[in-house]
Structure formats: structure tokens, C-alpha cells
Design a protein around this motif. Structure first.
Motif, mmCIF file in Angstrom:
data_model
loop_
_atom_site.group_PDB
_atom_site.id
_atom_site.type_symbol
_atom_site.label_atom_id
_atom_site.label_comp_id
_atom_site.label_asym_id
_atom_site.label_seq_id
_atom_site.Cartn_x
_atom_site.Cartn_y
_atom_site.Cartn_z
ATOM 1 N N HIS A 40 0.855 -1.191 0.000
ATOM 2 C CA HIS A 40 0.000 0.000 0.000
ATOM 3 C C HIS A 40 0.886 1.233 0.000
ATOM 4 O O HIS A 40 1.761 1.379 0.855
ATOM 5 N N ASP A 41 0.661 2.121 -0.968
ATOM 6 C CA ASP A 41 1.481 3.337 -1.083
ATOM 7 C C ASP A 41 1.463 4.181 0.182
ATOM 8 O O ASP A 41 2.434 4.874 0.479
ATOM 9 N N GLY A 42 0.379 4.111 0.927
ATOM 10 C CA GLY A 42 0.270 4.903 2.147
ATOM 11 C C GLY A 42 1.227 4.480 3.241
ATOM 12 O O GLY A 42 1.420 5.193 4.218
ATOM 13 N N LEU A 43 1.846 3.314 3.073
ATOM 14 C CA LEU A 43 2.773 2.808 4.081
ATOM 15 C C LEU A 43 4.228 2.889 3.626
ATOM 16 O O LEU A 43 5.102 2.281 4.229
ATOM 17 N N MET A 44 4.478 3.665 2.584
ATOM 18 C CA MET A 44 5.861 3.833 2.118
ATOM 19 C C MET A 44 6.671 4.625 3.132
ATOM 20 O O MET A 44 6.126 5.351 3.954
ATOM 21 N N GLU A 45 7.984 4.473 3.041
ATOM 22 C CA GLU A 45 8.882 5.237 3.904
ATOM 23 C C GLU A 45 8.715 6.728 3.629
ATOM 24 O O GLU A 45 8.240 7.135 2.567
ATOM 25 N N ARG A 46 9.142 7.525 4.562
ATOM 26 C CA ARG A 46 9.135 8.974 4.414
ATOM 27 C C ARG A 46 10.013 9.357 3.222
ATOM 28 O O ARG A 46 11.104 8.839 3.044
ATOM 29 N N HIS A 47 9.517 10.292 2.430
ATOM 30 C CA HIS A 47 10.280 10.810 1.298
ATOM 31 C C HIS A 47 11.244 11.870 1.813
ATOM 32 O O HIS A 47 10.838 12.809 2.493
ATOM 33 N N PHE A 48 12.520 11.709 1.517
ATOM 34 C CA PHE A 48 13.537 12.637 2.005
ATOM 35 C C PHE A 48 14.059 13.578 0.927
ATOM 36 O O PHE A 48 15.159 14.118 1.028
ATOM 37 N N GLY A 49 13.263 13.791 -0.118
ATOM 38 C CA GLY A 49 13.595 14.803 -1.115
ATOM 39 C C GLY A 49 14.987 14.643 -1.688
ATOM 40 O O GLY A 49 15.382 13.563 -2.114
ATOM 41 N N PHE A 75 14.961 20.735 2.256
ATOM 42 C CA PHE A 75 15.605 19.728 1.396
ATOM 43 C C PHE A 75 14.586 18.973 0.549
ATOM 44 O O PHE A 75 14.908 17.961 -0.053
ATOM 45 N N GLY A 76 13.340 19.433 0.539
ATOM 46 C CA GLY A 76 12.302 18.755 -0.226
ATOM 47 C C GLY A 76 11.743 17.525 0.458
ATOM 48 O O GLY A 76 11.118 16.678 -0.183
ATOM 49 N N VAL A 77 11.948 17.417 1.783
ATOM 50 C CA VAL A 77 11.465 16.239 2.504
ATOM 51 C C VAL A 77 9.952 16.279 2.673
ATOM 52 O O VAL A 77 9.335 17.346 2.640
ATOM 53 N N GLU A 78 9.385 15.130 2.863
ATOM 54 C CA GLU A 78 7.984 15.018 3.264
ATOM 55 C C GLU A 78 7.929 15.398 4.742
ATOM 56 O O GLU A 78 8.683 14.857 5.551
ATOM 57 N N SER A 79 7.083 16.345 5.084
ATOM 58 C CA SER A 79 7.034 16.804 6.478
ATOM 59 C C SER A 79 6.525 15.700 7.399
ATOM 60 O O SER A 79 5.813 14.789 6.973
ATOM 61 N N VAL A 80 6.899 15.812 8.662
ATOM 62 C CA VAL A 80 6.414 14.874 9.675
ATOM 63 C C VAL A 80 4.888 14.907 9.705
ATOM 64 O O VAL A 80 4.239 13.856 9.765
ATOM 65 N N SER A 81 4.321 16.101 9.627
ATOM 66 C CA SER A 81 2.857 16.231 9.638
ATOM 67 C C SER A 81 2.232 15.508 8.451
ATOM 68 O O SER A 81 1.198 14.845 8.593
ATOM 69 N N GLU A 85 -0.407 12.329 8.535
ATOM 70 C CA GLU A 85 -1.695 12.353 7.843
ATOM 71 C C GLU A 85 -1.808 11.218 6.832
ATOM 72 O O GLU A 85 -2.868 10.609 6.690
ATOM 73 N N ARG A 86 -0.718 10.926 6.129
ATOM 74 C CA ARG A 86 -0.722 9.836 5.144
ATOM 75 C C ARG A 86 -0.976 8.500 5.831
ATOM 76 O O ARG A 86 -1.824 7.706 5.402
#
Length: 106
Positions: A40-49, A75-81, A85-86
Motif C-alpha cells: 500500500h502506497d500509504g505505508l511507504m517510507e518517508r520521502h527525504f527529497g 531539502f524537499g522532505v515530506e514533512s512529519v505532519s 496524515e498519510r
């Protein structure tokens, strides 16, 4: 992006099936171990840009900023928030799909 996750899940399934004690414990908890792996895409690792693919130590640039501002995207990371939410949305979707209780592993 899920190749490693799929491989890990498949190894876990094989490990559970090989170990009678572990398989028995899963059974005693009312868990059904399925052979098929669902991703499931919603369970992917955090994107670190821009830091994705770099040495793990570069992530240390992000974590102190995370503590100060969970909404930052330096750095283009996916925020913790955004991660929260994801994952929350994924949990709600899976709860809806598989019901409010019982075996969610299949």
C-alpha cells in the motif's frame, strides 16, 4: 520502491511457517498468516527529497528541524505532519475496507 518491503514480508511469512512455536503463537492470537503480500502506497517510507539515495547520515540534517517544526519541507522532505496524515488516512482506509475488528492481515 517496495522491492525491499516485499522481500522482507515474504521472508517473515516463510519464517513464521517454518517455526512451529511462532506459527502456534500467531494462531493463539487469532491471526491468519496469508501467503500473498499486499503493498500500500500509504505505508511507504518517508520521502527525504534531495537527500533520498544519499548516505544515511545526511538524514541527520532533517531530524533537528523536525523537532522544531513538524510541517517543514527543507531539502524537499515530506514533512512529519504529512507522514502522520498519510499513515492516518491509510489506517482509516484499511479499517474501513477490512472492518472495525478482527483479522486485518489478509
Amino acid at each position: 520502491p517496495f522491492a525491499r518491503a516485499r522481500e522482507t514480508a515474504e521472508q517473515c511469512i516463510r519464517g513464521i511457517r517454518r517455526d512451529d512455536a511462532v506459527a502456534g503463537r500467531a494462531d493463539s492470537l487469532g491471526l491468519t498468516i496469508h501467503d500473498e503480500v499486499f503493498l500500500h502506497d500509504g505505508l511507504m517510507e518517508r520521502h527525504f527529497g534531495r537527500l533520498d539515495g544519499m548516505e544515511l547520515s545526511t538524514y541527520a540534517y532533517v531530524w533537528p528541524v523536525d523537532m522544531m517544526d513538524p510541517t517543514h519541507t527543507a531539502f524537499g522532505v515530506e514533512s512529519v505532519s504529512a507522514v502522520i496524515e498519510r499513515v492516518r488516512g491509510t489506517i482509516l482506509e484499511l479499517e474501513s475496507r477490512y472492518g472495525g475488528g478482527g483479522d486485518h492481515l489478509g
